[in-house]
Write an enzyme that holds these catalytic residues in place. Sequence first.
Site, mmCIF file in Angstrom:
data_model
loop_
_atom_site.group_PDB
_atom_site.id
_atom_site.type_symbol
_atom_site.label_atom_id
_atom_site.label_comp_id
_atom_site.label_asym_id
_atom_site.label_seq_id
_atom_site.Cartn_x
_atom_site.Cartn_y
_atom_site.Cartn_z
ATOM 1 N N HIS A 140 -27.883 -64.091 -11.955
ATOM 2 C CA HIS A 140 -28.238 -65.490 -12.197
ATOM 3 C C HIS A 140 -28.764 -65.693 -13.606
ATOM 4 O O HIS A 140 -29.503 -64.849 -14.121
ATOM 5 C CB HIS A 140 -29.324 -65.931 -11.205
ATOM 6 C CG HIS A 140 -28.850 -65.887 -9.791
ATOM 7 N ND1 HIS A 140 -28.175 -66.922 -9.192
ATOM 8 C CD2 HIS A 140 -28.924 -64.901 -8.860
ATOM 9 C CE1 HIS A 140 -27.863 -66.582 -7.951
ATOM 10 N NE2 HIS A 140 -28.301 -65.349 -7.721
ATOM 11 N N GLU A 209 -29.217 -55.896 -19.857
ATOM 12 C CA GLU A 209 -29.456 -55.045 -18.687
ATOM 13 C C GLU A 209 -29.744 -55.916 -17.474
ATOM 14 O O GLU A 209 -30.848 -55.948 -16.940
ATOM 15 C CB GLU A 209 -30.592 -54.061 -19.022
ATOM 16 C CG GLU A 209 -30.206 -53.169 -20.208
ATOM 17 C CD GLU A 209 -31.375 -52.395 -20.829
ATOM 18 O OE1 GLU A 209 -32.491 -52.430 -20.285
ATOM 19 O OE2 GLU A 209 -31.147 -51.750 -21.881
ATOM 20 N N HIS A 333 -35.302 -51.034 -16.980
ATOM 21 C CA HIS A 333 -34.133 -51.080 -17.856
ATOM 22 C C HIS A 333 -32.915 -50.645 -17.051
ATOM 23 O O HIS A 333 -33.016 -50.242 -15.902
ATOM 24 C CB HIS A 333 -34.306 -50.082 -19.016
ATOM 25 C CG HIS A 333 -35.297 -50.497 -20.042
ATOM 26 N ND1 HIS A 333 -34.961 -50.945 -21.276
ATOM 27 C CD2 HIS A 333 -36.662 -50.510 -20.002
ATOM 28 C CE1 HIS A 333 -36.044 -51.228 -21.972
ATOM 29 N NE2 HIS A 333 -37.101 -50.972 -21.222
ATOM 30 N N GLU A 407 -34.960 -46.530 -15.543
ATOM 31 C CA GLU A 407 -33.577 -46.893 -15.850
ATOM 32 C C GLU A 407 -32.874 -47.007 -14.509
ATOM 33 O O GLU A 407 -32.750 -46.026 -13.768
ATOM 34 C CB GLU A 407 -32.911 -45.803 -16.695
ATOM 35 C CG GLU A 407 -33.526 -45.605 -18.073
ATOM 36 C CD GLU A 407 -33.060 -46.626 -19.109
ATOM 37 O OE1 GLU A 407 -32.232 -47.508 -18.754
ATOM 38 O OE2 GLU A 407 -33.528 -46.545 -20.260
HETATM 39 N N1 ARG Z 1 -33.271 -47.109 -22.654
HETATM 40 C C1 ARG Z 1 -34.629 -47.370 -23.060
HETATM 41 C C2 ARG Z 1 -34.680 -47.781 -24.496
HETATM 42 O O1 ARG Z 1 -33.846 -47.340 -25.258
HETATM 43 C C3 ARG Z 1 -35.472 -46.187 -22.783
HETATM 44 C C4 ARG Z 1 -36.745 -46.046 -23.506
HETATM 45 C C5 ARG Z 1 -37.701 -45.211 -22.754
HETATM 46 N N2 ARG Z 1 -38.062 -43.961 -23.176
HETATM 47 C C6 ARG Z 1 -37.400 -42.938 -23.745
HETATM 48 N N3 ARG Z 1 -38.005 -41.859 -23.993
HETATM 49 N N4 ARG Z 1 -36.176 -42.964 -24.132
HETATM 50 O O2 ARG Z 1 -35.533 -48.544 -24.861
HETATM 51 ZN ZN ZN Z 2 -33.138 -50.983 -22.049
#
Ligand code: ARG
Ligand code: ZN
Length: 795
Positions: A140, A209, A333, A407
């Site tokens: 949505h 996302e 995310h 995630e």
């Molecule tokens: N996909 C997220 C970003 O890129 C993950 C971030 C969280 N932490 C990590 N260590 N990658 O913001």
């Molecule tokens: Zn993200």
Amino acid sequence: MTLSRPRAFRSLFVLLAGTCIPVLASGALGAPDNTGADGGARQGIPTSVSYEGFALVRATARTLREQMTLDAMGQMASCRGGVGVPVDYILSPQSLAALRMTGIPHTVLNANIETLLRAERDEIARRASQRDLAWFNNYHPLAEIETYLAQLVATYPTMASSFNVGTSPGNDGVQYTMRGIAVSGPDTPQNPRANRPQLFFNACQHAREWISPATATFIADQLLEKYATDARVRALLDHVEFLIIPVSNPEGYVYTWTSERLWRKNRRNNGDGSRGVDLNRNWSYQWGLNSGSSPSTGNETYRGPSAFSEGETQRLRDFITASPRIRAHIDFHSYGQLILSPWSYALGVPPDNSAFAEMNPQIRQAILNVNLKQYTAGPGGSTLYLASGTAPDWTFGQRGIWGWTIELRDAGVEGFILPPDQIIPTGRENLAGVMVLGEYVAQPFRFSFPDGLPAAWPTATAQNIRVVASNNNNGEISPTGGRVYYRPASGGTFVSSVMVYDGSGQFTATIPGQACLEPIQYYFEVASTDGRVARYPSQAPVPGSVLSRATSGTEQNLFADDFETDRGWTYATAGDNATTGRWVRCDPEQNAAQPADDFSNPGTLAAFTDCRAGGSVGDFDIDNGTTTLTSPAINATPPEGFTASEIYVSYARWYSNDQGSAPGQDTMPVEISSNNGATWTALETVNENLNAWTVKTFRVSDFVTPTATLRVRFVARDLGSGSVVEAGVDDFRVFANGCPCRADFNNDGTSDFFDYLDFAAAFAAEDAAADFNGDSVVDFFDYLDFVAAFDEGCE
Ligand code: ARG
Ligand code: ZN
């Protein structure tokens, strides 16, 4: 009480010649004669007829007569029967008891069918009470999400309220109110909402996302809906409050709907023709590292001109800062199916990683249990990649709030373009994970262990473990409310015992000795004065949420020599050609290559390559060849009655080869023989110069088969010229580690009258050793147990 079958019996399993009409088919259960006097029955399921105590049993008749017996006892539930065929029957408790006496082979598939019927009725009621989840069959746009949140607030006015954290910057010309929903059980005078700790969830820092705002909304929705019917949700919501912001980057999210589906950042005009700051690189904790963020405006991980340069992150920061009751945070995310704890900016974990160490596996397990989806849990930097300036690093690093990135689905097939039919399954599995975290925040206490948790413990030895319970959520310790639960890992029910309270936060748990080499499972529980409990691990005893420890066996020496007396070693072997420094049994004198003392305590003597110190370090060392020290033949077979045993060789050794003009020229082979010295296998080749006695232990079966003629030899030698070599051996042992025969009370390798005398003496003295059944008290039951074991004897 009547022994006849319930009347509904026949309608449950309708048998026709050759055909089988399955259970619960239409009509069968709705028959009016089954409807209770209350007029029935929720959802048309009859409840007046009870199958309480009726079992479902699978039996195999070996003869026609047995088959007839079975048919007379109960109602067949299988579609086909016959001699030699396993057939399922529904049996009353009386019939089951009778079946046991017949000797007809059978297994009980379900001991009480009524529990199945009850669960089915509950599930039907639960499902029928649920609102239509159709809204979650699709993604949505922002406005619809806001409308949905408003509807939730209107539907659950005593539990849900909306809040806003301010407005977005308006980079595309429109500013949006950044809204969230607060969810908790009703505010009551006895349980004021203002006392409850909070969990903060935000989603959609990254615009594309889409599953993340959908999941955050689903979680809010389901918590609210389930409060009425789900005791676990109710207990949780009465003790914590959830603060959920589904769209943290509204301008970016709108842009993904109107213009560019795969847009990630916010919509800042960077002034150079590029747009967007990565909001999840803009938080101030460890902001600005080039490992894990970019200084380039056009980059997808552009961190912005300064920490918190962006309106969106400022709004979130100010809201969190103004909410001191927030204890835990999840930043949702996609994609990757990951549960990421700090740190993100670096490899490694924070100094106090205890909450993450406890939660990561439990959240993972809860998610897994719902749809069997594997989410990987671990520290963000090392599990995924480095990312600096992220939200959870800030919440934990700056505010001490336990912070995670989750995630969501998938693991990398459709990625950001996750099909909408996965919204509900993704929501359900994450609701389960969030419940676990919520319950952790809600529990009255947290636990710590001043001495750590034991890595393993010896068989039959009780373990005392210090357990500190500290306040986590309005917890006041009930002094008698500490318990430790344990059971053998092989199964059975947990038994518990009270932990002794010291009056100031610390308990002592005692876990009694366990069967030899049987791993155990255990967990701790502390109750608060208001009747809540906290457990460690928090979800115990859910499978995967209990502690487990191996128990080690006991050691029994087969040969032990401290070289204080002559135990039959050979100090010279044919072929030895050293001219000085040959092995002898003596009291070492100190010099740069020799110790001042032997290793044994008490004791003075060791086997040594000449103990005399001499005037200079090269006096009395080994010269011109080899000198060999060989053990007597040792019976290295397991002692009588000793099961599951492994044989070990252990010794303290001294070796020096770093003195003099040509250091490091030599080595000392240590060898083992299982055939009385006919052939030898290397155990180790010593070249360490530690200038200290060093204890080494080897498992014999890693080298040779333990036999009754085991020998070990130490081949000390000076092969180079000009080097100084000194070697020593002390406290040599061959021992078995395993499970002793219980009747061998004094562990001397046999069970005989002396075991009886020794037990009787220990029992009379109420010595802990007489706690034969390991229940922490010495009483008559120990006596009975010992007598039984003694009667059995040892093999
Ligand atoms: N996909 C997220 C970003 O890129 C993950 C971030 C969280 N932490 C990590 N260590 N990658 O913001
Ligand atoms: Zn993200």
